[in-house]
Design a protein around this motif. Sequence first.
Motif, PDB file in Angstrom:
ATOM      1  N   THR A 228       0.867  -1.297   0.097  1.00 43.96           N
ATOM      2  CA  THR A 228      -0.057  -0.055  -0.053  1.00 43.96           C
ATOM      3  C   THR A 228       0.886   1.285   0.101  1.00 43.96           C
ATOM      4  N   LEU A 229       0.582   2.115  -0.875  1.00 41.20           N
ATOM      5  CA  LEU A 229       1.085   3.319  -0.914  1.00 41.20           C
ATOM      6  C   LEU A 229       0.336   4.244   0.017  1.00 41.20           C
ATOM      7  N   SER A 230       0.828   4.490   1.226  1.00 41.93           N
ATOM      8  CA  SER A 230       0.150   5.127   2.361  1.00 41.93           C
ATOM      9  C   SER A 230      -0.035   6.589   2.321  1.00 41.93           C
ATOM     10  N   SER A 231       0.925   7.282   1.709  1.00 44.16           N
ATOM     11  CA  SER A 231       0.769   8.875   1.589  1.00 44.16           C
ATOM     12  C   SER A 231       1.998   9.228   0.757  1.00 44.16           C
ATOM     13  N   PHE A 232       1.634  10.556   0.409  1.00 38.55           N
ATOM     14  CA  PHE A 232       2.885  11.353  -0.487  1.00 38.55           C
ATOM     15  C   PHE A 232       2.609  12.761  -0.239  1.00 38.55           C
ATOM     16  N   THR A 233       3.827  13.296  -0.449  1.00 33.90           N
ATOM     17  CA  THR A 233       3.881  14.899  -0.265  1.00 33.90           C
ATOM     18  C   THR A 233       4.885  15.499  -1.127  1.00 33.90           C
ATOM     19  N   PHE A 234       5.077  16.687  -1.023  1.00 34.73           N
ATOM     20  CA  PHE A 234       6.021  17.160  -1.726  1.00 34.73           C
ATOM     21  C   PHE A 234       6.851  18.329  -0.879  1.00 34.73           C
ATOM     22  N   ALA A 235       8.257  18.318  -1.314  1.00 33.21           N
ATOM     23  CA  ALA A 235       9.075  18.857  -0.454  1.00 33.21           C
ATOM     24  C   ALA A 235       8.995  20.608  -0.675  1.00 33.21           C
ATOM     25  N   PRO A 236       9.089  21.567   0.172  1.00 37.69           N
ATOM     26  CA  PRO A 236       8.873  22.921  -0.170  1.00 37.69           C
ATOM     27  C   PRO A 236       9.626  23.217  -1.150  1.00 37.69           C
ATOM     28  N   SER A 237       9.434  24.309  -2.072  1.00 36.87           N
ATOM     29  CA  SER A 237       9.684  24.858  -3.012  1.00 36.87           C
ATOM     30  C   SER A 237      10.566  23.819  -4.077  1.00 36.87           C
ATOM     31  N   VAL A 238      10.081  22.513  -4.058  1.00 38.97           N
ATOM     32  CA  VAL A 238      10.698  21.487  -4.813  1.00 38.97           C
ATOM     33  C   VAL A 238       9.546  20.984  -5.620  1.00 38.97           C
ATOM     34  N   SER A 239       9.139  21.289  -6.766  1.00 40.75           N
ATOM     35  CA  SER A 239       7.845  20.711  -7.289  1.00 40.75           C
ATOM     36  C   SER A 239       7.913  19.689  -8.260  1.00 40.75           C
ATOM     37  N   GLU A 240       9.398  19.361  -8.609  1.00 37.26           N
ATOM     38  CA  GLU A 240       9.531  18.269  -9.619  1.00 37.26           C
ATOM     39  C   GLU A 240       9.460  16.943  -8.904  1.00 37.26           C
ATOM     40  N   LYS A 241       9.471  16.852  -7.490  1.00 37.61           N
ATOM     41  CA  LYS A 241       9.890  15.495  -6.811  1.00 37.61           C
ATOM     42  C   LYS A 241       8.541  15.369  -5.993  1.00 37.61           C
ATOM     43  N   VAL A 242       8.208  14.121  -6.004  1.00 37.35           N
ATOM     44  CA  VAL A 242       7.144  13.590  -4.943  1.00 37.35           C
ATOM     45  C   VAL A 242       7.647  12.434  -4.258  1.00 37.35           C
ATOM     46  N   TYR A 243       7.430  12.656  -2.770  1.00 35.76           N
ATOM     47  CA  TYR A 243       7.788  11.593  -2.026  1.00 35.76           C
ATOM     48  C   TYR A 243       6.728  10.739  -1.451  1.00 35.76           C
ATOM     49  N   THR A 244       7.134   9.329  -1.708  1.00 37.41           N
ATOM     50  CA  THR A 244       5.899   8.481  -1.247  1.00 37.41           C
ATOM     51  C   THR A 244       6.591   7.521  -0.143  1.00 37.41           C
ATOM     52  N   SER A 245       5.467   7.156   0.601  1.00 37.83           N
ATOM     53  CA  SER A 245       5.596   6.074   1.760  1.00 37.83           C
ATOM     54  C   SER A 245       4.603   4.880   1.427  1.00 37.83           C
ATOM     55  N   SER A 246       5.199   3.910   2.172  1.00 35.63           N
ATOM     56  CA  SER A 246       4.498   2.504   1.907  1.00 35.63           C
ATOM     57  C   SER A 246       4.490   1.675   3.011  1.00 35.63           C
ATOM     58  N   TYR A 247       3.737   0.865   3.281  1.00 33.54           N
ATOM     59  CA  TYR A 247       3.595  -0.350   4.174  1.00 33.54           C
ATOM     60  C   TYR A 247       4.782  -1.292   3.846  1.00 33.54           C
ATOM     61  N   ASP A 248       5.216  -1.389   2.991  1.00 32.37           N
ATOM     62  CA  ASP A 248       6.518  -2.152   2.439  1.00 32.37           C
ATOM     63  C   ASP A 248       7.790  -1.551   3.415  1.00 32.37           C
ATOM     64  N   GLY A 249       7.744  -0.339   4.154  1.00 33.74           N
ATOM     65  CA  GLY A 249       8.627  -0.108   4.918  1.00 33.74           C
ATOM     66  C   GLY A 249       9.515   0.979   4.280  1.00 33.74           C
ATOM     67  N   SER A 250       9.082   1.408   3.064  1.00 33.06           N
ATOM     68  CA  SER A 250      10.278   2.222   2.656  1.00 33.06           C
ATOM     69  C   SER A 250       9.664   3.375   2.192  1.00 33.06           C
ATOM     70  N   ILE A 251      10.471   4.533   1.937  1.00 34.45           N
ATOM     71  CA  ILE A 251      10.090   5.963   1.596  1.00 34.45           C
ATOM     72  C   ILE A 251      10.920   6.188   0.228  1.00 34.45           C
ATOM     73  N   ARG A 252      10.153   6.732  -0.597  1.00 38.27           N
ATOM     74  CA  ARG A 252      10.911   6.811  -2.119  1.00 38.27           C
ATOM     75  C   ARG A 252      10.709   8.436  -2.700  1.00 38.27           C
ATOM     76  N   SER A 253      11.593   8.735  -3.379  1.00 32.32           N
ATOM     77  CA  SER A 253      11.387  10.178  -4.197  1.00 32.32           C
ATOM     78  C   SER A 253      11.154   9.696  -5.705  1.00 32.32           C
ATOM     79  N   VAL A 254      10.371  10.295  -6.263  1.00 32.53           N
ATOM     80  CA  VAL A 254       9.948  10.152  -7.521  1.00 32.53           C
ATOM     81  C   VAL A 254      10.108  11.507  -8.466  1.00 32.53           C
ATOM     82  N   ASP A 255      11.364  11.454  -9.233  1.00 32.07           N
ATOM     83  CA  ASP A 255      11.572  12.407  -9.851  1.00 32.07           C
ATOM     84  C   ASP A 255      11.055  12.417 -11.286  1.00 32.07           C
TER      85      ASP A 255
END
Length: 501
Positions: A228-255
Amino acid sequence: MADTESSLNEYERQRRANIERNNALIRELELAGLSADIGPVSISSNKRVAAHKPRPTAKRAKTIKKEESPAPRRTSARLAGLQAESEAVRIKAEEEYATAQERAKAERQRVAGDIKFEDIASDALSKLWTFNDDAADAQNEEKVIAGDIVQLRKDLSSLTLFEKFEPNDIKITPERIYNIGFHPSVSKRLVLAGDKIGHLGVWDVDEVKREDEDEYPQLYLFKVHARTLSSFTFAPSVSEKVYTSSYDGSIRSVDFTTGVSSEIYYGGLSSEPDAVSEIHFADQNMLYFSTLEGELGRLDLRSPKDVTKFRLHEKKIGGFSLHPSAPHFCATASLDRSMKLWDFRRIKTTRSHELQAKYLTRYDSRLSISCTSWNSDGGIVCNGYDDTINIFNLKESVTWSESFTAPEELKPSVTIRHNCQTGRWVTILRAHWQQNPQDQVQKFVIGNMNRFMDIYTADGIQLARLGDADLVSAVPAACQFHPTKNWIVGGTASGKVCLFS
């Protein structure tokens, strides 16, 4: 007289002899059963012989004509002539079970390192992630009257469902949507959603995909996580990347400019990783995350291996929120039926050698609390399975010092009755504030089990109920405001989207 008796005796002997002869003949012909029925039947004057009921005629079985090409039958060991407990059958069943187990395990196995989305052309990504917010701000400058609730209610109630495509045609993810939201841009409407098996779906609202003479929504799908992709967010002032978290225990950045997803954190020290339930940025570099083990983590993106974890609850943290104006304050919502406030300026070590932020105060609910959200004015909203939405007015919280002593227990300023019994197949309802409302009115949105989305102010005043009984066929359980604009999007258990703007 003697002659008469003599003749009678002779007659009687002859009669008896005849009877004996007849009985012998009957026995010889095996008609003894018939002899029982021979003779007169006596009928009493006041009784009738009951008539025998005729036996029901047996129905003749229907003759079924054999088809020339019979449908294929299910095969089984019995029909194949094998014994049910034969070794061949047992081995085959074990092999099939093992194969299914391996397939399921592979689907749930996270991919470490970078993921390159090679199936999406670079020019398509470039077109997707092109914004012109400065020009949009200059052209779309709106006249805002702060606090005009009457006008705002009229404006929100007049929002219309996206007309180009019906919600059933906008399937942004293949599985149930767990969270949804907008990219912060105002120059183009970009909707993102995460589903239960790790997909991140992106809908470029104002673009269309053309095939032959037909038009379809412009959708992109990225397989980012294994669970499950549990949540996502954007870093302040960085619109080209989205950060995602998951029940698989990881956090990733998608550029999206390069089409690469990179793993920046993994919390697995055993076969079952610590599932991450939510992520938020405190500033440009500091990322906080909560886990289903009751911990809150702090990750500095400049040194991702340097992770600090704090023990805040004994049971899972379903969601948390940082104070937008004072991000060292944190509110956590837990399965232990409490919402707690913490101050991360002061850290202590517990007896079990675990780190813990300074505890401030709490709110206890009758049942578990699903989420909590903190707005820029200091107001907190939380809701859970006790079917209430509670709003806390904490405007003075931004001024709390490190030595501040909060009240022992929080009392809600407003309590709203709201059905939150989503059951097994609908995503948990969560109330979310609009981050930076352009109209300067603090308001939040939450899904409604009657297939609507409800909007309330910080004072508990309902501004609007958005929906369409004919076109929205499922509960938009995951819903969210655009950070600044009054655009609202909802996602359903079938991966479909409804947008009001």
